[in-house]
Design an enzyme around this catalytic site. Sequence first.
Site, short mmCIF file in Angstrom:
data_model
loop_
_atom_site.label_atom_id
_atom_site.label_comp_id
_atom_site.label_asym_id
_atom_site.label_seq_id
_atom_site.Cartn_x
_atom_site.Cartn_y
_atom_site.Cartn_z
CB CYS A 166 -0.88 0.03 1.24
SG CYS A 166 -1.81 -1.47 1.54
CB CYS A 185 -32.82 -0.61 11.23
SG CYS A 185 -32.20 -1.79 10.03
CB CYS A 228 -34.29 -1.06 17.90
SG CYS A 228 -35.04 -2.61 18.39
NE ARG A 264 -23.72 -4.24 17.33
CZ ARG A 264 -24.96 -4.71 17.40
NH1 ARG A 264 -25.39 -5.58 16.49
NH2 ARG A 264 -25.76 -4.34 18.37
CB CYS A 312 -28.83 -5.87 14.15
SG CYS A 312 -28.70 -4.55 15.38
#
Lengths: 260, 106
Positions: A77, A176, A179, A217, A221
């Site tokens: 890189c 989503c 909540c 993540r 959910c």
Amino acid sequence: MRRARARLALAAAALAAGVVLAQERAIPPGELKSGSVFLGSDLRALQNDDFANPGMLWVERGERLWSELAGKKTLACASCHKDTSMRGVAASYPKIDKASGKLVNLEDRINLCRTGRMDAEPLRYESEELLALTAYVARQSLGLPIATRIDGAARAHFEAGRAAYHLRRGQMNLSCAHCHDAQWGKRLLSETISQGHPNAYPAYRMEWQTIGSLQRRIRACLSGIRAEMLPYGSPEYLDLELYLAWRAQGLPIETPGVRR
Amino acid sequence: MAARIQIPRQAKRGEVIEVRILIQHPMETGYRHDDVGHLIKRNVITVLSCRYNGVEVFRADLSSGISANPYVQFYTVAQASGDLEFTWIDDEGERGSERQSIVVKG
């Protein structure tokens, strides 16, 4: 006179568009709260401790990988990105890749560099190496506000992401928004529901005992509401990532975050 | 096994210094199962020791109750310039070590 009137009409249109955009936001910018706000003081202290934050193990590994030669062209890189800092880069993702016209996140961008410029194998999603490089690049934007763009070609992805965010899914029939827009700050068993912002990812989660990507993540959910988990790298995740970034516009980047 | 050590670069003789170490290790408890139901073998760091110029100043017996990527912090007295060397060993017999030097004045 006519020009002035046209200008006035333009200004009114811009204002109306602004109002519409503002109304689209379930959480106004002044009320945005990073996930770290919903943590206990111990985990917040761990995240803010540059040494003890376990995610920094991956950031350090990413720093080493940054200058490691790879691929048929034996490039690293650092061979191309010599004196250029990656500061601010993570804050603008997901974004449209100019060459392909596709929406890409930071992980995709790293792999595009590997396949396109270094002639190297792409790194597997959620592999230690890809997490390390992503965390290393994102860490350089620490404290900078998320600033993704949703205009042009990104607009369609944004709309798809918004639809995905509001789609009821799984056995619990929740979206989503149920909540993270409507119930944030309240308790779900022993946990406080967060606003669901992506500004700390890749983040170290206590539940995982390791670092994980935003997509991991999101999968957590989906599993929680007993919905089908899509494979890593699905376009639907990318659209959702873009919508989440727009929702969190202005929140500072905290990578690597520490989360429950 | 990567690790990070943090100690002051310099200290006065007799000064109490803070020593911190973070080791990358899964600390597999032996109670978890993989995706196809097989028990994952226990693999935790069992002994962590720190030598200051060859003299052991700290030793900890870790067990499966310690989380992954263990973080340990303790204090010692700066006595002479030299190295703090950490060594550890896990259930699979893999050893790790890392060292950091300190300059003691006065």
